[in-house]
Motif scaffolding. Structure first.
Motif, short mmCIF file in Angstrom:
data_model
loop_
_atom_site.label_atom_id
_atom_site.label_comp_id
_atom_site.label_asym_id
_atom_site.label_seq_id
_atom_site.Cartn_x
_atom_site.Cartn_y
_atom_site.Cartn_z
N ARG A 83 80.44 77.23 70.38
CA ARG A 83 81.28 76.22 69.71
C ARG A 83 80.59 75.59 68.50
N SER A 84 79.29 75.84 68.30
CA SER A 84 78.58 75.09 67.27
C SER A 84 78.99 75.51 65.86
N ARG A 112 83.01 65.58 74.84
CA ARG A 112 82.73 66.99 74.85
C ARG A 112 82.40 67.47 76.26
N PHE A 113 81.63 66.64 76.98
CA PHE A 113 81.22 67.08 78.30
C PHE A 113 82.39 67.07 79.28
N LEU A 134 75.87 76.10 80.02
CA LEU A 134 75.79 74.99 79.06
C LEU A 134 75.38 75.52 77.69
N GLY A 135 74.27 76.30 77.68
CA GLY A 135 73.75 76.79 76.40
C GLY A 135 74.73 77.74 75.72
N TYR A 162 77.92 77.95 76.00
CA TYR A 162 79.09 77.22 75.51
C TYR A 162 78.76 76.52 74.19
N ALA A 163 77.59 75.86 74.15
CA ALA A 163 77.20 75.16 72.92
C ALA A 163 77.07 76.14 71.76
N VAL A 219 72.10 76.75 83.64
CA VAL A 219 71.49 76.52 82.34
C VAL A 219 72.20 77.33 81.25
N PHE A 270 84.42 70.08 78.64
CA PHE A 270 83.78 71.24 79.23
C PHE A 270 84.05 71.28 80.73
#
Lengths: 343, 293
Positions: free
Chosen positions: B113-114, B195-196, B106-107, B109-110, B103, B199
Motif C-alpha cells: 500500500r505504500s 489504518r490499523f 503486516l510488512g 501489507y505496508a 510479521v 487492516f
C-alpha cells in the motif's frame, strides 16, 4: 500511506532481517579477517633422576583466558583468503609453472580444497539447471495431454521430489545407490564391475549427485511451465494448425516463445539456488569425491573443539560474492519491471 | 485446448505415455521402496546377496519370525528417543510458521500500500537477502550466539528461521495484497477507521487464501531446514532432520542403519499428508511467484 504508519507496520520484518541477515553478513566479513589464537606455550622444567630438561607445554589456562578476552582471535588481514585452504595463490602459481598438460593442472588443482569445491559447485549449478528445466518442460507437455481426471494424481506424484526435505531425499537415493542397495547392485551387474561404488568412484559420485539435482529440481520447472501452458492462447495454436504447422512446429514456434520469459525467470532462480548446493553432499557422504562451497563452511564449523570461524567466514564471503554475481541479472530484471509499472 | 488441437496420433500417444510412466516411477519409486524396506531388517534392505531379498524379506523372517518388522521404528522412536526430535520439530515449525505469518502480513501489507520509493528498496534488499546461502549466515551467528550464551536453545533457532523466512514471505504477501483492491481499505478509512482498524476489520477477513499459501511455504522452510537447525541446536534440542543426520554417524558403526531408514520414513509422512491436502495451494503459490516475478 503516511511514513509513520508504514514504519510501524514494516518494523518487525525489517528489524528481523537486519538483525539476522544483514548483521551476520557484516559479522562474517569481520570474522574473515581474524584467525584463532595460537595456544600459549610455556617452558616447563622437568627434573628426574638423570638431571633436568626443559619442555614446551600448552598452557591451557592462559589459552582459555586469552580466548575469553578476545573471542574473535587475532587479526590476520587477508591471510585467511590466500592461504592453502582458500585461494591458495602460492600453490596455484607453483602448479602453473611446474605442471605440463591440462590434465596434470586439473588433478593438482583438485587437491586444493577451495578449487575442488568451486569446480563441483559450478558444474552442478550449470548442468543441473538446464537439464532440470528440460525435464520439467517435457513433463509439463506430457501431463498436459493426460485426461482431466489423471492430472491431479500426476501432479501429486511429480511434485514429491521437490517437496521432500533435501537431506532426506538425498539419503533415500544414497541408500538405493549403495552397493548393497537396489540401484547400486544393479549398476554393478550392468557394468560388470563388482567394485563399482559411490565411495570408490569420483565420476559416479558426480553423476549421481547431478542426477539427484535434476530429480529434485525438475518438478519446480514442471509446475511453472505447466501453469504457463494453460495460458498459451488457443487462437494462435489454432491458426498455426490451419497454416499446416505440425505438432512439433507448434511447440517450437508457438509454445516455446510464449514460455520464454518464464524460462528466464526459472533459470535465474535455479542458478542462484543450485549455487548453494549443500545437503546432498552430507546426505550422499560424498565429501571425499565432491564438495561444495557451502559444505566447506559447514565443515569448518562442525569441528568439535576447534571451530575455524575465520576460515569458515572467508569461504562464506567468497560464496556470497558468487551469489551476488548470479543475482545481478535478477536485480536488473526486477528494476526494469518496477520502472515499467511506474510509467 | 485438447479439442482445438485434436487427437494425438497413436504412436505419439504411446511414446508420451511411456516417457511419463518412466518419470512417475522415477519420482515415486524411491519413496515406495524406502517405505517398504523400512519394515525389513538390515540384511534384507542392504542385502549383500541380492536386492530381491528386500522384496521377499527372507532374512527378516529368519531374524524376527515374520516378513515385516517394526524393529527399525521401535529402535528409532523408543530406544533412540526420536519422539523428542519430533516434538522439537512440531514446536519449531509451528512457531516459525505463525510468527513469520504475523510479521510478514503486516510488512507485506505496508509494502503493497505504500507506493513510496523506499518500499521498492526494501523489496530489493529482501531479494538480495533471500539469495544468501543459509550456511554462510550461520557462520555469522555462531560466535555472537556463543558469546551471548543463547546458542543451542529452541527460541534462538525459531527467531533465526523466522528472519531467514521473511524475504520470501514479504515478497509473496506483498504481491498477494497488491491483488486486493485498494478501494476496500481506503473506503473503510473514509468511514473513519484508522489504518490499523482498516487492516484488522477489512483486510484480515479476505486475506486467508494468500496467507494459507504463504504459510505452507514457511512451514516447508522450517521443516526442511538442515543448515540452521543442525548448527544452532544442542544435541538435546535437535529437530528431526539434523537428528537423522546425527544418527548416521553413530548408527552405521553399530549396524543399526534401519533406525535411520525408519526415521527418514517417519519424517517423510507429514510432507506427503501436506501435499495430499494442499496440492492446489502449493502449485498456485509456486506459479504466483513465477508469473509475477
Amino acid at each position: 500511506m503516511p511514513h509513520k504508519t508504514f514504519a510501524l507496520f514494516i518494523m518487525p520484518a525489517v528489524v528481523a532481517m537486519l538483525l539476522f541477515i544483514a548483521l551476520p553478513i557484516v559479522s562474517v566479513v569481520v570474522q574473515s579477517l581474524f584467525v584463532e589464537h595460537e595456544q600459549v606455550m610455556v617452558e616447563v622444567e622437568n627434573c628426574g633422576p638423570f638431571g633436568c630438561s626443559t619442555q614446551l607445554r600448552v598452557d591451557t589456562e592462559a589459552t582459555a583466558e586469552i580466548r575469553d578476552e578476545r573471542p574473535l582471535g587475532r587479526f590476520a588481514g587477508i591471510t585467511n583468503y590466500i592461504n592453502r585452504n582458500h585461494l591458495a595463490f602460492d600453490q596455484v602459481r607453483e602448479i602453473w609453472s611446474t605442471s605440463d598438460g591440462l590434465g596434470e593442472i586439473w588433478s593438482r588443482m583438485m587437491n586444493l580444497p577451495f578449487y575442488k569445491a568451486l569446480a563441483f559447485t559450478l558444474v552442478y549449478c550449470f548442468l543441473v539447471t538446464p537439464f532440470a528445466m528440460m525435464l520439467g518442460f517435457a513433463i509439463a507437455l506430457g501431463v498436459n495431454t493426460l485426461p482431466r481426471l489423471a492430472k491431479g494424481p500426476a501432479i501429486f506424484v511429480s511434485i514429491l521430489p521437490m517437496i521432500i526435505t533435501p537431506l532426506i531425499g538425498s539419503l533415500i537415493l544414497f541408500w538405493m545407490f549403495n552397493p548393497q542397495g537396489i540401484l547400486g547392485a544393479s549398476l554393478q551387474v550392468i557394468t560388470g564391475d563388482p567394485t563399482l561404488s559411490l565411495r570408490a568412484s569420483p565420476v559416479l559420485t558426480w553423476i549421481v549427485l547431478i542426477i539427484y539435482g535434476i530429480w529434485t529440481n525438475g518438478p519446480f520447472s514442471f509446475v511453472v511451465f505447466y501453469a504457463g501452458l494453460q495460458t498459451v492462447p488457443g487462437d494462435t495454436l489454432e491458426s498455426a494448425m490451419i497454416d499446416g504447422a505440425s505438432r512439433w512446429e507448434r511447440v517450437r514456434y508457438v509454445i516455446i516463445p510464449h514460455l520464454a520469459p518464464l524460462a528466464t525467470f526459472v533459470a535465474l532462480v535455479q542458478l542462484m539456488d543450485n549455487f548453494r548446493v549443500f545437503e546432498p553432499i552430507v546426505g550422499f557422504s560424498a565429501e571425499a569425491n565432491a564438495t561444495s562451497l557451502s559444505w566447506l563452511v559447514y565443515n569448518d564449523l562442525i569441528g568439535q573443539d576447534s571451530q575455524q570461524f575465520g576460515s569458515a567466514a572467508a569461504t562464506s564471503v567468497m560464496t556470497i560474492l558468487g551469489v551476488v554475481i548470479l543475482l545481478i541479472p535478477v536485480l536488473i530484471r526486477t528494476w526494469r519491471d518496477f520502472n515499467r509499472k511506474a510509467v | 485446448m485438447t479439442t482445438a488441437i485434436g487427437r494425438m496420433p497413436t504412436g505419439l500417444r504411446w511414446v508420451t505415455g511411456l516417457l511419463l510412466a518412466i518419470w512417475f516411477i522415477a519420482a515415486a519409486f524411491p519413496f515406495v521402496w524406502t517405505l517398504w524396506g523400512s519394515f525389513k531388517v538390515e540384511a534384507d534392505f542392504f542385502s549383500r546377496v541380492s536386492w530381491w531379498n528386500a522384496i521377499t524379506g527372507d532374512r527378516t523372517l529368519m531374524q524376527t519370525g515374520e516378513r515385516f518388522t517394526l524393529d527399525g521404528y521401535e529402535g528409532a522412536w523408543i530406544t533412540r528417543e526420536f519422539w523428542r526430535a519430533a516434538l522439537n520439530t512440531v514446536i519449531v515449525t509451528l512457531s516459525v510458521t505463525f510468527i513469520s505469518l504475523f510479521v510478514g502480513t503486516l510488512g507485506g501489507y505496508a509494502l503493497a500500500r505504500s507506493g513510496q520509493r523506499y518500499a521498492f528498496w526494501i523489496l530489493i534488499a529482501a531479494l538480495v537477502f533471500r539469495a544468501m546461502p543459509h550456511i554462510t549466515l550461520v557462520s555469522g551467528y555462531m560466535l555472537p550466539f556463543f558469546e551471548l550464551n543463547i546458542w543451542g536453545i529452541l527460541p534462538t533457532t525459531i527467531i533465526v528461521l523466522v528472519a531467514i523466512n521473511q524475504p520470501f514471505t514479504l515478497w509473496m504477501l506483498h504481491s498477494f495484497f497488491l491483488g486486493i483492491p485498494k478501494d476496500l481499505d481506503e473506503s473503510a478509512m473514509v468511514d473513519g477507521c484508522t489504518r490499523f482498524q482498516a487492516f484488522r476489520m477489512v483486510i484480515i477477513p479476505v486475506m486467508w487464501p494468500g496467507v494459507i499459501t504463504t504459510g505452507l511455504f514457511s512451514f516447508l522452510l522450517g521443516y526442511n531446514d538442515f543448515a540452521v537447525t543442525s548448527m544452532l541446536l544442542s544435541q538435546d534440542n535437535l529437530t528431526m532432520v539434523p537428528k537423522i543426520a546425527s544418527f548416521l554417524g553413530t548408527i552405521q558403526s553399530e549396524g543399526n542403519v534401519m533406525f535411520a531408514v525408519a526415521s527418514v520414513v517417519s519424517a517423510t509422512v507429514p510432507l506427503f499428508i501436506l501435499v495430499l491436502f494442499f496440492q492446489r495451494q502449493i502449485v498456485s503459490g509456486l506459479t504466483a511467484g513465477a508469473v509475477k516475478g
